[in-house]
Motif scaffolding. Sequence first.
Motif, mmCIF file in Angstrom:
data_model
loop_
_atom_site.group_PDB
_atom_site.id
_atom_site.type_symbol
_atom_site.label_atom_id
_atom_site.label_comp_id
_atom_site.label_asym_id
_atom_site.label_seq_id
_atom_site.Cartn_x
_atom_site.Cartn_y
_atom_site.Cartn_z
ATOM 1 N N GLY A 1 0.839 -1.192 0.000
ATOM 2 C CA GLY A 1 0.000 0.000 0.000
ATOM 3 C C GLY A 1 0.869 1.234 0.000
ATOM 4 N N ALA A 2 0.346 2.327 -0.538
ATOM 5 C CA ALA A 2 1.097 3.586 -0.604
ATOM 6 C C ALA A 2 0.116 4.743 -0.567
ATOM 7 N N HIS A 3 0.648 5.948 -0.708
ATOM 8 C CA HIS A 3 -0.169 7.157 -0.699
ATOM 9 C C HIS A 3 0.311 8.089 -1.815
ATOM 10 N N ALA A 4 -0.631 8.778 -2.418
ATOM 11 C CA ALA A 4 -0.299 9.786 -3.429
ATOM 12 C C ALA A 4 -1.003 11.083 -3.053
ATOM 13 N N LYS A 5 -0.257 12.171 -3.091
ATOM 14 C CA LYS A 5 -0.868 13.440 -2.675
ATOM 15 C C LYS A 5 -1.728 14.054 -3.768
ATOM 16 N N ASP A 6 -1.484 13.648 -5.031
ATOM 17 C CA ASP A 6 -2.249 14.222 -6.142
ATOM 18 C C ASP A 6 -2.089 13.341 -7.384
ATOM 19 N N MET A 7 -2.705 13.770 -8.483
ATOM 20 C CA MET A 7 -2.648 13.010 -9.727
ATOM 21 C C MET A 7 -1.221 12.920 -10.274
ATOM 22 N N LYS A 8 -0.420 13.922 -10.013
ATOM 23 C CA LYS A 8 0.970 13.900 -10.471
ATOM 24 C C LYS A 8 1.737 12.753 -9.816
ATOM 25 N N GLU A 9 1.488 12.537 -8.535
ATOM 26 C CA GLU A 9 2.172 11.431 -7.857
ATOM 27 C C GLU A 9 1.623 10.082 -8.314
ATOM 28 N N ILE A 10 0.340 10.013 -8.635
ATOM 29 C CA ILE A 10 -0.218 8.785 -9.213
ATOM 30 C C ILE A 10 0.514 8.439 -10.501
ATOM 31 N N GLU A 11 0.722 9.445 -11.337
ATOM 32 C CA GLU A 11 1.444 9.238 -12.601
ATOM 33 C C GLU A 11 2.865 8.754 -12.331
ATOM 34 N N ALA A 12 3.496 9.300 -11.289
ATOM 35 C CA ALA A 12 4.853 8.879 -10.931
ATOM 36 C C ALA A 12 4.870 7.414 -10.496
ATOM 37 N N ILE A 13 3.873 6.998 -9.719
ATOM 38 C CA ILE A 13 3.797 5.606 -9.278
ATOM 39 C C ILE A 13 3.611 4.679 -10.472
ATOM 40 N N LEU A 14 2.730 5.047 -11.389
ATOM 41 C CA LEU A 14 2.500 4.211 -12.569
ATOM 42 C C LEU A 14 3.757 4.111 -13.423
ATOM 43 N N ASN A 15 4.513 5.190 -13.538
ATOM 44 C CA ASN A 15 5.759 5.143 -14.310
ATOM 45 C C ASN A 15 6.791 4.246 -13.642
ATOM 46 N N GLU A 16 6.843 4.272 -12.313
ATOM 47 C CA GLU A 16 7.772 3.402 -11.592
ATOM 48 C C GLU A 16 7.379 1.937 -11.751
ATOM 49 N N LEU A 17 6.069 1.679 -11.714
ATOM 50 C CA LEU A 17 5.603 0.306 -11.933
ATOM 51 C C LEU A 17 5.962 -0.176 -13.345
ATOM 52 N N LYS A 18 5.779 0.686 -14.307
ATOM 53 C CA LYS A 18 6.099 0.350 -15.694
ATOM 54 C C LYS A 18 7.587 0.049 -15.853
ATOM 55 N N ALA A 19 8.423 0.844 -15.220
ATOM 56 C CA ALA A 19 9.883 0.649 -15.329
ATOM 57 C C ALA A 19 10.328 -0.631 -14.643
ATOM 58 N N ASN A 20 9.477 -1.158 -13.743
ATOM 59 C CA ASN A 20 9.837 -2.338 -12.949
ATOM 60 C C ASN A 20 9.370 -3.647 -13.578
ATOM 61 N N VAL A 21 8.542 -3.555 -14.604
ATOM 62 C CA VAL A 21 8.007 -4.780 -15.235
ATOM 63 C C VAL A 21 8.985 -5.334 -16.270
#
Length: 321
Positions: free
Chosen positions: A301-321
Amino acid sequence: MQFETENLEDYEIKKAVWDIIKKFDTIIIHRHVRPDPDAIGSQCGLKEMIKATFPEKTVLVEGASVDDLEYLDTMDYVEKDLYDDALVIVTDTANIKRIDGENYRMAKQWIKIDHHPLDDSYGEVEWINTEASSCSEMVADLWLTFPDEITMTSKAARLLYGGIVGDTNRFLYDGTSPYTMKVAGELMTFDFSYTDLNDKMNEIEPTTSKMMGYALEHFELSKDGIGHIILTQEILKTLGVEDSDTHPVVPFLGKIAGVKVWAVFVEQPEGTYRCRLRSKGPVINIIASNHGGGGHPLASGAHAKDMKEIEAILNELKANV
């Protein structure tokens, strides 16, 4: 029945935990905020075991009540002054900031029992087993290690079985080991209906079924297997659900073919987002820790303060696959 699965170090830490429990007349058990079945199961199952073994002790469970988990058990009212000479045990909680309640700091001694990778180190004694499927499995393992000293009851067995079922998603997750199945089998020998409990844990409200339909329709899946959905406050209001109603969506979305990693982002009333991250292989808990969270390698589980951080999380997930 005692299973031969432990080394000397495992035995010694469990012996230390049990020896401390024997010394205190007042024991208060905490768990994490926003509890799941394993948090309630390990917390309340441990209480029932201690009470059955030592009826003269005062053993209480602390934390906010959760309506949709009251079929497992309910919380006690704990007066503040009881902490002065008490032992506090915290189950299923990797981070200090996620402990439900604040008075635990006043206790005479702390014990941490957890199956998550070590995040915050707290308590005079820490029993951490990342190989366990759940904290409930660990509590049941304590009983199986000292079967002649610890009394198991049908109520405790039901709670611990429910916690194991919850954290293994009905024995489907990789964390399920042969030992997990042995422990579950031992608990099933007690007088409770595991069929009724499984049915209750598998039950969803009509509003939740509407939300799951919405999630299927709006779930976004990239060509590289990264899936996600964002549930805003407006969407929740339209569907007639709250954040606490969204957890069944998480394992449900993992059944979609082609999904490798997926995330469910739920907007909170203050505008931040709660992030539930899951994976079928790539390790994700490091990404979660980068965003104020943590957990298991494949479930965090994690936390995102806004949509920009959501985008950052998705990019990190993409880079990890």
